[in-house]
Design an enzyme around this catalytic site. Structure first.
Site, mmCIF file in Angstrom:
data_model
loop_
_atom_site.group_PDB
_atom_site.id
_atom_site.type_symbol
_atom_site.label_atom_id
_atom_site.label_comp_id
_atom_site.label_asym_id
_atom_site.label_seq_id
_atom_site.Cartn_x
_atom_site.Cartn_y
_atom_site.Cartn_z
ATOM 1 N N ASN A 45 0.874 -1.174 0.000
ATOM 2 C CA ASN A 45 0.000 0.000 0.000
ATOM 3 C C ASN A 45 0.912 1.226 0.000
ATOM 4 O O ASN A 45 1.497 1.566 1.016
ATOM 5 C CB ASN A 45 -0.892 -0.030 1.257
ATOM 6 C CG ASN A 45 -1.681 1.255 1.434
ATOM 7 O OD1 ASN A 45 -1.833 2.034 0.494
ATOM 8 N ND2 ASN A 45 -2.198 1.468 2.646
ATOM 9 N N LYS A 63 0.209 4.328 -0.320
ATOM 10 C CA LYS A 63 -0.357 5.568 0.237
ATOM 11 C C LYS A 63 -0.051 6.737 -0.710
ATOM 12 O O LYS A 63 -0.077 6.550 -1.931
ATOM 13 C CB LYS A 63 0.163 5.788 1.660
ATOM 14 C CG LYS A 63 -0.038 4.532 2.525
ATOM 15 C CD LYS A 63 0.241 4.721 3.971
ATOM 16 C CE LYS A 63 -0.007 3.408 4.705
ATOM 17 N NZ LYS A 63 0.175 3.491 6.134
ATOM 18 N N HIS A 108 -9.462 1.747 5.074
ATOM 19 C CA HIS A 108 -8.162 1.847 5.746
ATOM 20 C C HIS A 108 -8.282 2.804 6.932
ATOM 21 O O HIS A 108 -9.028 3.792 6.859
ATOM 22 C CB HIS A 108 -7.108 2.343 4.753
ATOM 23 C CG HIS A 108 -5.716 2.244 5.309
ATOM 24 N ND1 HIS A 108 -5.205 3.182 6.169
ATOM 25 C CD2 HIS A 108 -4.756 1.301 5.165
ATOM 26 C CE1 HIS A 108 -3.982 2.826 6.526
ATOM 27 N NE2 HIS A 108 -3.683 1.686 5.926
ATOM 28 N N GLU A 143 -6.524 5.105 7.953
ATOM 29 C CA GLU A 143 -6.248 6.518 7.638
ATOM 30 C C GLU A 143 -7.464 7.179 6.981
ATOM 31 O O GLU A 143 -7.705 8.371 7.183
ATOM 32 C CB GLU A 143 -4.993 6.619 6.761
ATOM 33 C CG GLU A 143 -3.738 6.337 7.584
ATOM 34 C CD GLU A 143 -2.578 5.736 6.809
ATOM 35 O OE1 GLU A 143 -2.573 5.788 5.564
ATOM 36 O OE2 GLU A 143 -1.670 5.193 7.471
ATOM 37 N N GLU A 152 -5.702 -4.654 10.750
ATOM 38 C CA GLU A 152 -4.604 -3.716 10.961
ATOM 39 C C GLU A 152 -4.816 -2.966 12.271
ATOM 40 O O GLU A 152 -5.568 -1.963 12.300
ATOM 41 C CB GLU A 152 -4.550 -2.705 9.815
ATOM 42 C CG GLU A 152 -4.266 -3.323 8.469
ATOM 43 C CD GLU A 152 -3.624 -2.313 7.526
ATOM 44 O OE1 GLU A 152 -2.488 -2.535 7.119
ATOM 45 O OE2 GLU A 152 -4.253 -1.280 7.225
ATOM 46 N N GLY A 192 2.693 2.016 10.888
ATOM 47 C CA GLY A 192 3.731 3.037 10.738
ATOM 48 C C GLY A 192 4.469 3.359 12.026
ATOM 49 O O GLY A 192 5.175 4.364 12.103
ATOM 50 N N SER A 247 3.340 -2.378 10.408
ATOM 51 C CA SER A 247 4.789 -2.519 10.596
ATOM 52 C C SER A 247 5.323 -3.899 10.204
ATOM 53 O O SER A 247 6.208 -4.441 10.861
ATOM 54 C CB SER A 247 5.175 -2.173 12.038
ATOM 55 O OG SER A 247 4.878 -0.807 12.301
HETATM 56 P P1 PGA Z 1 2.891 0.132 7.690
HETATM 57 O O1 PGA Z 1 1.445 0.460 7.090
HETATM 58 O O2 PGA Z 1 3.355 -1.166 7.077
HETATM 59 O O3 PGA Z 1 3.744 1.291 7.300
HETATM 60 O O4 PGA Z 1 2.726 0.001 9.166
HETATM 61 C C1 PGA Z 1 0.481 -0.554 6.919
HETATM 62 C C2 PGA Z 1 -0.780 0.024 6.318
HETATM 63 O O5 PGA Z 1 -1.147 1.162 6.651
HETATM 64 O O6 PGA Z 1 -1.452 -0.631 5.511
#
Ligand code: PGA
Length: 249
Positions: free
Chosen positions: A10, A12, A95, A97, A167, A173, A213
């Protein structure tokens, strides 16, 4: 849908069309495993270039979001037919976010899910609890509500086409991955919920991804867990070397 290991990057809000193409061109010869499904969720502006560059490979290209309407006065939005017209075959929905920064509700996500299914785009439905919810012992209640409201009253046949992604928001992140045991416990809980709502067969065919992560050095221990069928990766999907290690883990 089968449950072969599914690795989803992903990106982003990262990479131009040119950067997407350079990444995919460099990734293709690095893929050594043939039993892996590889998805890249790229920015809308890189979709067509990414599809073109991935042609002839096992890499599927998709979007990171979409609107539930087919068309209309929704400035800045993208519809399922628009995604399809670029060659996208899947879309990430809900997601954290999107939920956090764009106030997306379960009800809105549910309408998008139905639309993606109607249009033949594979939805990757994201769910996950926030840190304070876990600390207060509410993880399973939060996930149950997200599952109930995001799936709504779709049939088992439709649910079969969905990919789920667990998630935990506190792991995204942050470098703070859920331990394989914590992730497995939750994935098992989700599969049990699927079995209650859609039947045992359906629950056994739906892929449940873990995200938060994921890195080359922790993917193997996560993928060893019975109910983890793949990973949704943000940060570590941006660099072609680390992403190729993930797809070949
Ligand atoms: P990350 O993000 O691997 O940077 O933790 C995962 C995601 O938001 O899908």
């Amino acid at each position: 849908m089968n449950r072969d290991p599914l690795i989803v990057g992903n990106w982003k809000m990262h990479k131009s069309a040119q950067e997407a193409c350079a990444f995919i061109t460099s990734l293709k010869p690095k893929i050594t495993r043939t039993d892996r499904r590889i998805f890249l969720a790229v920015p809308f502006t890189a979709l067509m270039a990414a599809v073109e560059c991935a042609r002839g490979s096992s890499i599927a290209i998709g979007g990171q979001n979409m609107h539930d309407h087919l068309e209309g006065a929704f400035t800045g939005e993208i519809s399922a037919p628009m995604l399809k017209s670029c060659g996208a075959t899947f879309v990430i929905l809900g997601h954290s976010e999107r939920r956090q920064y764009f106030a997306e509700s379960n009800a809105f996500i549910q309408r998008k899910l139905v639309r993606a299914l109607q249009e033949g785009i594979t939805p990757i439905l994201c769910i996950g609890e926030q840190e304070h919810e876990r600390k207060d012992g509410h993880t399973k209640n939060v996930l149950t509500k997200q599952l109930e409201e995001s799936f709504g009253d779709i049939s088992a046949h439709q649910a079969n086409q969905v990919v789920l992604a667990y998630e935990p928001v506190w792991a995204i992140g942050t470098g703070q991955t859920a331990t394989p045991e914590i992730a497995q416990e939750i994935h098992h809980f989700i599969r049990h919920w699927l079995s209650k709502h859609f039947g045992l067969n359906c629950s056994q065919t739906i892929s449940i991804l873990y995200g938060g992560s994921v890195k080359p050095d922790n993917i193997a221990s996560l993928m060893q867990q019975t109910d983890i069928d793949g990973v949704l990766v943000g940060g570590a999907s941006l660099d072609v070397n680390s992403f190729s290690q993930l797809v070949n883990y």
